[in-house]
Design a protein around this motif. Structure first.
Motif, short mmCIF file in Angstrom:
data_model
loop_
_atom_site.label_atom_id
_atom_site.label_comp_id
_atom_site.label_asym_id
_atom_site.label_seq_id
_atom_site.Cartn_x
_atom_site.Cartn_y
_atom_site.Cartn_z
N THR A 1 0.83 -1.20 -0.08
CA THR A 1 0.04 0.08 0.02
C THR A 1 0.82 1.25 -0.04
OG1 THR A 1 -0.01 0.03 2.42
CG2 THR A 1 -1.72 -1.24 1.34
N VAL A 2 0.25 2.42 -0.37
CA VAL A 2 0.85 3.46 -0.45
C VAL A 2 0.07 4.52 0.18
CG1 VAL A 2 1.93 5.38 -2.16
CG2 VAL A 2 2.23 2.79 -2.48
N GLN A 3 0.66 5.56 0.88
CA GLN A 3 0.07 6.80 1.47
C GLN A 3 -0.15 7.75 0.48
OE1 GLN A 3 1.97 8.62 4.85
NE2 GLN A 3 0.26 9.72 5.30
N PHE A 4 -1.23 8.41 0.50
CA PHE A 4 -1.18 9.69 -0.43
C PHE A 4 -1.57 11.12 0.54
CE2 PHE A 4 -1.68 6.89 -3.87
CZ PHE A 4 -1.74 7.40 -5.04
N VAL A 5 -0.94 12.03 0.16
CA VAL A 5 -1.25 13.24 1.07
C VAL A 5 -1.61 14.39 0.15
CG1 VAL A 5 0.86 12.55 2.58
CG2 VAL A 5 1.38 13.85 0.52
N PHE A 6 -2.44 15.20 0.75
CA PHE A 6 -2.92 16.44 0.08
C PHE A 6 -1.62 17.51 0.20
CE2 PHE A 6 -5.13 20.44 -0.56
CZ PHE A 6 -6.20 19.97 -1.43
N PRO B 1 -9.42 12.97 4.05
CA PRO B 1 -8.26 12.69 3.46
C PRO B 1 -8.63 11.23 2.36
CG PRO B 1 -8.66 11.67 5.82
CD PRO B 1 -9.62 12.53 5.51
N ARG B 2 -7.55 10.87 1.62
CA ARG B 2 -7.80 9.90 0.58
C ARG B 2 -7.03 8.73 1.36
NH1 ARG B 2 -5.13 9.17 -5.33
NH2 ARG B 2 -5.12 6.85 -5.80
N ALA B 3 -7.69 7.45 1.27
CA ALA B 3 -7.40 6.29 1.88
C ALA B 3 -6.21 5.71 1.25
CB ALA B 3 -8.56 5.21 1.82
N GLU C 1 2.77 9.84 -1.30
CA GLU C 1 3.73 10.57 -0.14
C GLU C 1 5.21 10.11 -0.63
OE1 GLU C 1 6.55 10.81 2.97
OE2 GLU C 1 5.79 8.99 2.00
N PRO C 2 5.66 9.00 -1.30
CA PRO C 2 6.97 8.83 -1.36
C PRO C 2 7.38 9.63 -2.67
CG PRO C 2 6.04 6.77 -1.14
CD PRO C 2 4.80 7.70 -1.13
N CYS C 3 6.66 10.10 -3.33
CA CYS C 3 6.92 10.83 -4.69
C CYS C 3 7.20 12.24 -4.31
CB CYS C 3 5.68 10.76 -5.49
SG CYS C 3 5.52 9.30 -6.31
N THR D 1 11.82 -9.55 -5.07
CA THR D 1 11.97 -8.33 -4.35
C THR D 1 10.67 -7.67 -4.00
OG1 THR D 1 11.97 -7.09 -6.35
CG2 THR D 1 13.95 -8.09 -5.88
N ASP D 2 10.77 -6.53 -3.03
CA ASP D 2 9.54 -5.57 -2.99
C ASP D 2 9.46 -4.63 -3.91
OD1 ASP D 2 8.09 -3.58 -1.88
OD2 ASP D 2 8.65 -3.83 0.37
N VAL D 3 8.57 -5.04 -4.65
CA VAL D 3 8.02 -4.26 -6.09
C VAL D 3 7.96 -2.87 -5.81
CG1 VAL D 3 6.56 -3.87 -7.86
CG2 VAL D 3 7.24 -6.18 -7.35
N LEU D 4 6.89 -2.36 -4.74
CA LEU D 4 6.76 -0.86 -4.51
C LEU D 4 8.02 -0.22 -4.02
CD1 LEU D 4 3.10 -0.86 -3.02
CD2 LEU D 4 4.05 -0.50 -5.25
N GLN D 5 8.85 -0.91 -3.23
CA GLN D 5 9.85 -0.04 -2.79
C GLN D 5 11.17 0.12 -3.96
OE1 GLN D 5 12.09 -2.35 -0.12
NE2 GLN D 5 13.61 -0.71 0.64
#
Length: 308
Positions: free
Chosen positions: A167-172, A264-266, A244-246, A293-297
Protein backbone atom coordinates in the motif's frame (compact mmCIF):
# COMPACT_ATOMS: atom_id res chain seq x y z
CA UNK A 1 -15.77 -20.19 -50.56
CA UNK A 2 -14.84 -17.19 -48.40
CA UNK A 3 -14.60 -13.88 -50.23
CA UNK A 4 -12.89 -12.03 -47.39
CA UNK A 5 -9.35 -13.04 -46.49
CA UNK A 6 -7.39 -12.11 -43.38
CA UNK A 7 -4.74 -10.60 -45.64
CA UNK A 8 -7.32 -8.29 -47.21
CA UNK A 9 -8.54 -7.23 -43.75
CA UNK A 10 -4.96 -6.58 -42.69
CA UNK A 11 -4.49 -4.30 -45.69
CA UNK A 12 -7.80 -2.47 -45.06
CA UNK A 13 -6.77 -1.88 -41.45
CA UNK A 14 -3.40 -0.45 -42.49
CA UNK A 15 -4.96 1.83 -45.12
CA UNK A 16 -7.51 3.15 -42.63
CA UNK A 17 -4.88 3.87 -39.99
CA UNK A 18 -2.31 5.34 -42.38
CA UNK A 19 -4.70 7.22 -44.67
CA UNK A 20 -3.37 6.09 -48.05
CA UNK A 21 -2.48 3.03 -50.12
CA UNK A 22 1.18 4.06 -50.32
CA UNK A 23 1.54 4.54 -46.55
CA UNK A 24 -0.11 1.17 -45.93
CA UNK A 25 2.33 -0.40 -48.40
CA UNK A 26 5.27 1.02 -46.48
CA UNK A 27 3.95 -0.37 -43.18
CA UNK A 28 3.24 -3.81 -44.62
CA UNK A 29 6.29 -3.90 -46.90
CA UNK A 30 4.09 -4.32 -49.99
CA UNK A 31 4.32 -2.48 -53.30
CA UNK A 32 1.39 -0.06 -53.94
CA UNK A 33 0.16 -2.13 -56.87
CA UNK A 34 -0.36 -5.13 -54.57
CA UNK A 35 -2.31 -2.99 -52.10
CA UNK A 36 -4.48 -1.54 -54.84
CA UNK A 37 -5.12 -4.94 -56.44
CA UNK A 38 -6.16 -6.52 -53.14
CA UNK A 39 -8.67 -3.73 -52.43
CA UNK A 40 -10.08 -3.82 -55.97
CA UNK A 41 -10.43 -7.62 -55.86
CA UNK A 42 -12.21 -7.43 -52.49
CA UNK A 43 -14.61 -4.76 -53.77
CA UNK A 44 -15.29 -6.85 -56.89
CA UNK A 45 -15.90 -10.05 -54.91
CA UNK A 46 -18.24 -8.32 -52.44
CA UNK A 47 -19.93 -6.11 -54.97
CA UNK A 48 -19.52 -3.02 -52.77
CA UNK A 49 -17.22 -0.01 -52.68
CA UNK A 50 -14.99 -0.12 -49.63
CA UNK A 51 -13.01 3.12 -50.03
CA UNK A 52 -13.71 6.54 -51.50
CA UNK A 53 -10.70 8.16 -53.14
CA UNK A 54 -10.07 11.79 -52.20
CA UNK A 55 -6.91 12.64 -54.09
CA UNK A 56 -3.96 10.91 -52.42
CA UNK A 57 -6.10 10.15 -49.35
CA UNK A 58 -8.75 7.48 -49.04
CA UNK A 59 -11.64 7.15 -46.57
CA UNK A 60 -13.89 4.22 -45.79
CA UNK A 61 -17.43 4.10 -47.10
CA UNK A 62 -20.16 3.12 -44.64
CA UNK A 63 -19.93 -0.45 -45.95
CA UNK A 64 -16.18 -0.32 -45.54
CA UNK A 65 -16.49 0.96 -41.96
CA UNK A 66 -18.75 -1.96 -41.06
CA UNK A 67 -16.46 -4.45 -42.78
CA UNK A 68 -13.38 -3.17 -40.98
CA UNK A 69 -15.12 -2.86 -37.60
CA UNK A 70 -16.05 -6.53 -37.61
CA UNK A 71 -12.90 -7.49 -39.47
CA UNK A 72 -10.70 -6.20 -36.67
CA UNK A 73 -12.31 -8.72 -34.33
CA UNK A 74 -11.32 -11.46 -36.78
CA UNK A 75 -7.76 -10.12 -37.01
CA UNK A 76 -7.48 -10.06 -33.21
CA UNK A 77 -8.89 -13.60 -32.97
CA UNK A 78 -6.42 -14.82 -35.59
CA UNK A 79 -3.55 -13.14 -33.76
CA UNK A 80 -4.61 -14.72 -30.45
CA UNK A 81 -4.85 -18.13 -32.12
CA UNK A 82 -1.37 -17.74 -33.60
CA UNK A 83 0.03 -16.82 -30.20
CA UNK A 84 -1.67 -19.78 -28.52
CA UNK A 85 -0.40 -22.25 -31.14
CA UNK A 86 3.17 -20.98 -30.84
CA UNK A 87 2.93 -20.97 -27.06
CA UNK A 88 1.81 -24.60 -27.07
CA UNK A 89 4.73 -25.50 -29.33
CA UNK A 90 7.46 -23.66 -27.41
CA UNK A 91 6.00 -22.90 -23.98
CA UNK A 92 6.91 -19.22 -24.44
CA UNK A 93 4.44 -16.54 -25.49
CA UNK A 94 5.09 -14.98 -28.91
CA UNK A 95 4.44 -11.57 -27.38
CA UNK A 96 4.15 -10.58 -23.74
CA UNK A 97 2.86 -7.23 -22.50
CA UNK A 98 3.54 -5.80 -19.06
CA UNK A 99 1.15 -3.04 -18.00
CA UNK A 100 2.17 -0.37 -15.49
CA UNK A 101 0.05 2.24 -13.77
CA UNK A 102 0.89 5.70 -15.18
CA UNK A 103 2.40 6.60 -11.81
CA UNK A 104 5.43 4.50 -12.62
CA UNK A 105 8.13 4.67 -15.28
CA UNK A 106 9.34 1.66 -17.25
CA UNK A 107 12.90 2.67 -16.30
CA UNK A 108 12.76 0.74 -13.03
CA UNK A 109 12.28 -2.48 -15.06
CA UNK A 110 15.61 -2.10 -16.86
CA UNK A 111 17.45 -4.91 -15.06
CA UNK A 112 14.41 -7.20 -15.35
CA UNK A 113 14.14 -6.58 -19.10
CA UNK A 114 17.83 -7.38 -19.61
CA UNK A 115 17.45 -10.60 -17.60
CA UNK A 116 14.29 -11.56 -19.50
CA UNK A 117 15.92 -11.27 -22.91
CA UNK A 118 18.73 -13.54 -21.75
CA UNK A 119 16.25 -16.42 -21.41
CA UNK A 120 13.44 -15.43 -23.80
CA UNK A 121 14.90 -13.64 -26.80
CA UNK A 122 12.16 -15.03 -29.08
CA UNK A 123 9.34 -13.39 -27.09
CA UNK A 124 8.48 -9.84 -28.13
CA UNK A 125 8.16 -7.70 -25.01
CA UNK A 126 5.92 -4.66 -24.70
CA UNK A 127 5.66 -2.23 -21.78
CA UNK A 128 2.52 -0.09 -21.62
CA UNK A 129 1.10 2.41 -19.14
CA UNK A 130 -2.54 2.86 -18.13
CA UNK A 131 -4.32 4.85 -15.42
CA UNK A 132 -6.77 3.90 -12.66
CA UNK A 133 -9.57 1.62 -13.92
CA UNK A 134 -7.90 1.57 -17.33
CA UNK A 135 -5.20 -0.72 -15.95
CA UNK A 136 -7.73 -3.43 -15.08
CA UNK A 137 -9.64 -2.94 -18.31
CA UNK A 138 -6.43 -3.45 -20.30
CA UNK A 139 -5.95 -6.81 -18.57
CA UNK A 140 -9.51 -8.02 -19.13
CA UNK A 141 -9.46 -6.82 -22.76
CA UNK A 142 -6.21 -8.74 -23.32
CA UNK A 143 -4.22 -5.60 -24.14
CA UNK A 144 -1.77 -6.58 -21.39
CA UNK A 145 -0.79 -9.95 -19.93
CA UNK A 146 0.49 -8.86 -16.53
CA UNK A 147 -0.32 -5.79 -14.46
CA UNK A 148 2.44 -4.54 -12.19
CA UNK A 149 1.23 -2.30 -9.36
CA UNK A 150 -2.39 -2.24 -10.48
CA UNK A 151 -4.19 0.28 -8.23
CA UNK A 152 -7.24 -0.36 -6.09
CA UNK A 153 -9.68 -3.22 -6.19
CA UNK A 154 -10.19 -5.10 -9.44
CA UNK A 155 -13.57 -5.03 -11.22
CA UNK A 156 -16.38 -7.37 -10.27
CA UNK A 157 -16.83 -10.49 -12.35
CA UNK A 158 -13.46 -12.11 -11.84
CA UNK A 159 -11.47 -13.66 -14.63
CA UNK A 160 -8.18 -12.58 -13.09
CA UNK A 161 -5.85 -13.27 -10.17
CA UNK A 162 -4.74 -10.32 -8.02
CA UNK A 163 -1.76 -10.68 -5.70
CA UNK A 164 -1.30 -7.77 -3.24
CA UNK A 165 2.17 -6.20 -3.17
CA UNK A 166 1.62 -3.34 -0.74
CA UNK A 167 0.00 0.00 0.00
CA UNK A 168 0.99 3.62 -0.56
CA UNK A 169 -0.03 6.65 1.50
CA UNK A 170 -1.37 9.68 -0.38
CA UNK A 171 -1.06 13.21 1.01
CA UNK A 172 -2.87 16.42 0.12
CA UNK A 173 -0.18 18.81 -1.15
CA UNK A 174 0.05 22.31 -2.57
CA UNK A 175 2.86 24.68 -3.52
CA UNK A 176 3.85 27.25 -0.86
CA UNK A 177 2.47 30.06 -3.03
CA UNK A 178 -0.95 28.44 -3.40
CA UNK A 179 -3.71 30.22 -1.41
CA UNK A 180 -4.57 27.01 0.45
CA UNK A 181 -1.05 26.84 1.88
CA UNK A 182 -1.84 29.86 4.09
CA UNK A 183 -5.09 28.47 5.53
CA UNK A 184 -4.47 27.70 9.21
CA UNK A 185 -7.02 24.95 9.77
CA UNK A 186 -8.16 21.58 8.52
CA UNK A 187 -9.41 22.12 4.97
CA UNK A 188 -13.09 21.48 4.34
CA UNK A 189 -14.96 21.01 1.06
CA UNK A 190 -15.98 24.66 1.14
CA UNK A 191 -12.31 25.65 1.48
CA UNK A 192 -11.33 23.54 -1.54
CA UNK A 193 -14.21 24.36 -3.87
CA UNK A 194 -13.04 27.83 -5.06
CA UNK A 195 -9.73 26.45 -6.31
CA UNK A 196 -8.64 24.19 -9.17
CA UNK A 197 -8.10 20.49 -8.60
CA UNK A 198 -5.62 18.56 -10.74
CA UNK A 199 -6.62 15.01 -11.63
CA UNK A 200 -5.07 12.14 -13.58
CA UNK A 201 -7.30 10.98 -16.44
CA UNK A 202 -8.60 7.44 -16.27
CA UNK A 203 -7.52 5.55 -19.40
CA UNK A 204 -10.55 3.21 -19.32
CA UNK A 205 -12.35 2.95 -22.66
CA UNK A 206 -15.35 0.82 -21.63
CA UNK A 207 -15.42 0.66 -17.85
CA UNK A 208 -16.73 3.49 -15.72
CA UNK A 209 -13.83 5.90 -15.11
CA UNK A 210 -12.61 6.25 -11.56
CA UNK A 211 -12.33 9.68 -9.94
CA UNK A 212 -10.52 10.39 -6.69
CA UNK A 213 -10.89 13.40 -4.38
CA UNK A 214 -12.98 15.59 -6.72
CA UNK A 215 -16.01 17.71 -5.82
CA UNK A 216 -19.04 17.92 -8.09
CA UNK A 217 -18.86 20.98 -10.34
CA UNK A 218 -15.32 21.88 -9.27
CA UNK A 219 -12.85 23.42 -11.72
CA UNK A 220 -10.62 20.49 -12.64
CA UNK A 221 -7.50 20.27 -14.76
CA UNK A 222 -7.15 16.72 -16.14
CA UNK A 223 -3.68 15.47 -17.05
CA UNK A 224 -2.43 12.19 -18.56
CA UNK A 225 -0.21 10.93 -15.73
CA UNK A 226 1.03 11.47 -12.20
CA UNK A 227 4.26 13.08 -13.40
CA UNK A 228 2.26 15.90 -15.03
CA UNK A 229 0.03 16.25 -11.97
CA UNK A 230 3.05 16.57 -9.68
CA UNK A 231 4.75 19.17 -11.89
CA UNK A 232 1.64 21.35 -12.14
CA UNK A 233 0.95 21.19 -8.41
CA UNK A 234 4.58 22.08 -7.78
CA UNK A 235 4.00 25.14 -10.00
CA UNK A 236 1.03 26.22 -7.86
CA UNK A 237 -1.56 25.71 -10.62
CA UNK A 238 -3.80 23.46 -8.55
CA UNK A 239 -4.12 21.03 -5.67
CA UNK A 240 -4.66 17.34 -5.13
CA UNK A 241 -3.50 14.13 -3.52
CA UNK A 242 -0.04 12.78 -4.37
CA UNK A 243 1.82 9.60 -3.32
CA UNK A 244 3.81 10.47 -0.22
CA UNK A 245 7.04 8.81 -1.44
CA UNK A 246 6.91 10.94 -4.60
CA UNK A 247 6.67 14.27 -2.75
CA UNK A 248 8.84 13.41 0.24
CA UNK A 249 11.89 15.25 -1.14
CA UNK A 250 9.83 18.28 -2.21
CA UNK A 251 8.26 18.49 1.24
CA UNK A 252 11.66 18.33 2.91
CA UNK A 253 12.93 21.07 0.59
CA UNK A 254 9.92 23.29 1.31
CA UNK A 255 8.73 23.33 -2.29
CA UNK A 256 5.51 21.45 -1.39
CA UNK A 257 3.30 21.83 1.67
CA UNK A 258 1.15 19.04 3.08
CA UNK A 259 -2.26 20.16 4.33
CA UNK A 260 -4.73 18.30 6.51
CA UNK A 261 -8.19 17.84 4.97
CA UNK A 262 -11.50 16.75 6.45
CA UNK A 263 -11.79 13.92 3.90
CA UNK A 264 -8.32 12.43 3.41
CA UNK A 265 -7.68 9.88 0.71
CA UNK A 266 -7.39 6.29 1.88
CA UNK A 267 -4.13 4.45 1.34
CA UNK A 268 -3.98 2.93 -2.14
CA UNK A 269 -3.55 -0.83 -2.46
CA UNK A 270 -1.46 -2.17 -5.35
CA UNK A 271 -1.33 -5.65 -6.85
CA UNK A 272 0.21 -7.89 -9.44
CA UNK A 273 -2.61 -9.20 -11.63
CA UNK A 274 -2.99 -11.63 -14.51
CA UNK A 275 -5.78 -13.53 -16.22
CA UNK A 276 -7.05 -16.85 -14.88
CA UNK A 277 -5.77 -19.84 -16.84
CA UNK A 278 -2.69 -18.13 -18.32
CA UNK A 279 0.28 -20.46 -17.96
CA UNK A 280 2.91 -19.24 -20.42
CA UNK A 281 6.60 -19.36 -19.55
CA UNK A 282 6.96 -15.57 -19.85
CA UNK A 283 4.22 -14.98 -17.29
CA UNK A 284 5.79 -17.49 -14.91
CA UNK A 285 9.19 -15.87 -15.35
CA UNK A 286 7.92 -12.35 -14.62
CA UNK A 287 5.91 -13.45 -11.59
CA UNK A 288 8.89 -15.28 -10.10
CA UNK A 289 11.19 -12.34 -10.84
CA UNK A 290 8.91 -9.72 -9.30
CA UNK A 291 8.17 -11.83 -6.25
CA UNK A 292 11.87 -11.92 -5.39
CA UNK A 293 11.94 -8.22 -4.42
CA UNK A 294 9.71 -5.57 -2.87
CA UNK A 295 8.15 -4.20 -6.06
CA UNK A 296 6.79 -0.97 -4.58
CA UNK A 297 10.04 -0.19 -2.80
CA UNK A 298 11.95 -0.66 -6.06
CA UNK A 299 9.52 1.57 -7.93
CA UNK A 300 9.67 4.41 -5.44
CA UNK A 301 13.44 4.11 -5.09
CA UNK A 302 13.66 4.73 -8.83
CA UNK A 303 11.38 7.75 -8.46
CA UNK A 304 13.48 9.07 -5.57
CA UNK A 305 16.66 8.69 -7.65
CA UNK A 306 15.39 10.12 -10.94
CA UNK A 307 12.38 12.23 -9.93
CA UNK A 308 8.72 11.70 -10.67
Amino acid sequence: MFRISLDALLILDAIDRRGSFSAAGVELHRVPSTISYTVSKLEQDLGVQVFERQGPKVVLTRAGEELLKEGRYLLKAAEDLEHRVRRVASGWETEFTVGLDSLYSAAWLESDIVAFYQVADKTRLRITRESLAGTWEALLDRRVDLLVAAPGEGPAGGGYVAEPIGTVQFVFAVAPNHPLAAVKKVLSKSDLYPYRAISVADSARRMAPRTVGLLFGQDTLTVPDMRSKYALQLAGIGFGFLPEPCVRAAIAAGSMVVKEVEEPRADEHFSLAWRVGEEGAALRWWLQRLRETDVLQRMFSEIASNGL
